[in-house]
Design a protein around this motif. Structure first.
Motif, short mmCIF file in Angstrom:
data_model
loop_
_atom_site.label_atom_id
_atom_site.label_comp_id
_atom_site.label_asym_id
_atom_site.label_seq_id
_atom_site.Cartn_x
_atom_site.Cartn_y
_atom_site.Cartn_z
N SER A 57 0.72 -1.09 0.03
CA SER A 57 -0.03 -0.07 -0.06
C SER A 57 0.88 1.21 -0.02
CB SER A 57 -0.76 0.13 1.36
OG SER A 57 0.01 0.07 2.40
N GLY A 58 2.11 1.18 0.11
CA GLY A 58 2.94 2.22 0.08
C GLY A 58 3.02 3.07 1.23
N VAL A 59 2.48 2.57 2.75
CA VAL A 59 2.34 3.35 3.75
C VAL A 59 3.36 3.60 4.41
CG1 VAL A 59 1.81 1.43 5.11
CG2 VAL A 59 0.57 3.61 5.61
N LEU A 60 4.77 2.92 4.29
CA LEU A 60 5.97 2.80 4.71
C LEU A 60 6.43 4.21 4.90
CD1 LEU A 60 7.60 -0.49 4.05
CD2 LEU A 60 6.62 0.16 6.26
N PRO A 61 6.46 4.92 3.81
CA PRO A 61 6.85 6.33 3.94
C PRO A 61 6.26 7.30 4.99
CG PRO A 61 6.57 5.77 1.63
CD PRO A 61 5.79 4.79 2.23
#
Lengths: 304, 292
Positions: free
Chosen positions: B108-112
């Motif tokens: 989901s790309g939530v890591l940033p």
């Protein structure tokens, strides 16, 4: 204190790609537009400001702190909205923003309160309890903005916040950013490849290209000196030019147009007076606000 | 000019001047969020089905074991045997829980959003790992507690008997912890390699499935040392080997346990190294992910 200050900031990736080259820029608090084409180094600069990437060379200060040695202090005071899709689809906006608030160090109840406040400020009300997966692109962008705002940062870093939005959505997002920068008292760095968009809301513009600084200045300083009046008469252009020059007005010819630098409102009267005295048929008289884009264009002779 | 009481006033943006908590609290928040994730709390009803199905099964098994013991007087399963018996069920649980914890975030790309906050890079994977290990330990230890309570309330031997039961239970809980650590570390490492949950789940099951036949082959080779070391080849049999050495009778009542000869300490060392290796690789993986 400067909001962001860099000195000879250079970032070379492994493989020899230079993303930032000797970038030296100082920006004051306010709404700052960071413009440049895709690949100009905007995202690299943001990652360095967040302390996620170490610079190859040079100095950097964010809110007076060095992100290379004090990344946690910087990140505690900065909110970041990434460019790409960044929301887990199965969580509700309220749950996600609350959780991220806690990761920013807010106590549990404070995180919950501030999460619903932040979501309210970006315009999400009852829908905040629904899973993010069902949101429209506009709503997702708002959630991304809310999570950057939840811990009350002193600086927001927004990477292409209008990405994927329709014209109405873009206007709403820009208005929201403007409100955050003015009413909320939070400084904002807006990254965009669309100059026309950010120049509407920014106090300061920083333009980079190929990792180099093109220009950085306050937007009023960029435009005030360049407001001109365009005068067009059907005949007698030469006579009018001579008359205006006699009135000590700076006149330039531009094809059939006469361009007169606008000093104050008297300039209008002087031009109209001159036209009337010479009895010339006035075709048009309008104020040209130079678009900032032109300023950058003239600064890049090597790119013709 | 009418001031009605039902109006909600926009009080504008409020700055926050209260306390900002430190690393331990942030780690705790992430850990609790992970633990809730494993059991589907704060998520859709669909996300709760599988974990609670597994929880239901292990509780029912424990209750039946306790009931049989109190009625018939026969010990069907000792405390320490419980995690071994539930081995494959645990693997399926890990195969669902670990991708839920890390693969989903990768995709989901939530890591940033995490790494742009005052969160140490290593804290994210460590909090997730601790959450998974805790969940597994609860899954394998909780039913043992059910068995213990069943025994404690039906035994006729009084406090003395309860004390003996407790002495049996504690090694069982420790053994469950070993299972949880080994399965959790392997599962989370595999899941952290991919953002696709189906791939991650398949990969986790494969690691356990593919290594089992290797044990079988090594165990029938005509060399005693190799046979005794064969169980190192698969995580499940390795943990069993540690159990044979450390728990002996408690785990294999009356039986001999796994034929590991005198290599018990080696099995324990191997298990420790396996977990440590997985953690090191996991941290390396997230050092790379964090800068993207």
């Amino acid at each position: 204190m400067a909001l962001i200050a860099t000195e000879s900031l250079t970032k070379t990736y492994r493989g020899g790609v230079t993303a930032l080259a000797e970038l030296t820029v100082v920006v004051e608090p306010g709404i700052v537009g960071l413009v440049g084409a895709n690949g100009a180094g905007k995202s690299t600069l943001i990652k360095i400001l967040l302390g996620l990437l170490p610079p190859t060379n040079g100095q950097v200060r964010v809110l007076g702190l060095d992100p290379t040695t004090q990344p946690d202090q910087v990140r505690a005071r900065v909110g970041y909205m990434p460019e790409h899709e960044a929301l887990p689809p199965d969580l509700s906006a309220a749950e996600l923003v609350t959780h991220l608030g806690r990761v920013s160090g807010l106590p549990r109840t404070v995180a919950r309160e501030r999460a619903s406040e932040a979501l309210r400020h970006v315009g999400l009300y009852e829908e905040r309890y629904r899973p993010v997966g069902g949101y429209s692109t506009g709503m997702k962008q708002r959630v991304k903005l809310a999570q950057a705002l939840v811990h009350d940062p002193d600086l927001l870093l927004l990477d292409e916040p209008t990405n994927g939005l329709d014209p109405a959505g873009r206007d709403a997002m820009l208005a929201l950013i403007h409100r955050i920068g003015t009413e909320f008292g939070i400084s904002v760095l807006v990254c965009s490849h669309l100059l026309g968009e950010v120049e509407r809301i920014c106090h300061t513009l920083v333009a980079i290209d190929g990792g180099r600084l093109l220009r950085a200045d306050r937007i009023d300083a960029m435009t005030s000196a360049t407001d001109v009046l365009a005068v067009e008469v059907s005949e007698g252009t030469e006579e009018l030019a001579a008359r205006l020059a006699a009135l000590r007005l700076p006149v330039r010819r531009d094809g059939r147009l006469l361009l007169v630098e606008l000093a104050d409102d008297d300039t209008y009267d002087q031009i109209l007076g001159a036209v009337a005295e010479l009895d010339l048929p006035l075709h048009r008289l309008d104020q040209r606000r130079h678009r900032v884009a032109e300023l950058f264009a003239t600064r890049e002779p090597s790119h013709v | 000019m009418s001031e009605s009481t039902g109006v909600i006033h926009d009080i504008g943006y409020q700055r926050y001047t209260g306390p900002r908590l430190g690393r331990a609290s942030v780690f705790g928040a992430l850990y609790l969020h992970g633990l809730r994730t494993v059991f589907g709390f704060g998520r859709s009803a669909k996300a709760k089905i599988f974990p609670w199905l597994v929880v239901g099964i292990v509780i029912v098994v424990a209750a039946v074991v306790a009931a049989v013991r109190s009625q018939v007087g026969q010990v069907v399963m000792t405390y320490a045997q419980f995690p071994t018996t539930m081995g494959w069920l645990t693997i399926f649980f890990v195969a669902v829980a670990a991708p839920e914890l890390v693969s989903r975030d990768l995709r989901s790309g939530v890591l940033p959003l995490y790494f742009s906050r005052p969160l140490a890079r290593s804290d994210y994977p460590l909090a997730k790992l601790l959450a998974l290990v805790t969940a597994l330990w609860l899954l394998l230890g909780g039913p043992q507690l059910v068995m213990f309570l069943g025994a404690a309330f039906t035994l006729d031997e009084g406090p003395r008997g309860v004390w003996n039961e407790l002495l049996d239970l504690l090694p069982g809980l420790l053994y469950a912890g070993l299972w949880a650590a080994v399965f959790g570390a392997i599962g989370l490492l595999v899941a952290a390699l991919t953002g696709k949950r189906a791939f991650a789940a398949g990969g986790i099951v494969a690691v356990f499935l593919m290594t089992t036949p290797i044990v079988g082959i090594l165990a029938i080779l005509p060399a005693r040392t190799i046979n005794e070391l064969a169980f190192l080849a698969s995580p499940m049999t390795m943990v069993n080997g540690v159990g044979t050495w450390a728990l002996g009778d408690l785990l294999f009542e009356g039986g001999d346990g796994l034929p590991i000869g005198g290599f018990g300490p080696l099995y324990a060392l191997a298990a420790v190294l396996l977990v440590a290796g997985c953690v090191v690789l996991l941290l390396a993986r997230y050092r790379k992910v964090a800068t993207r």
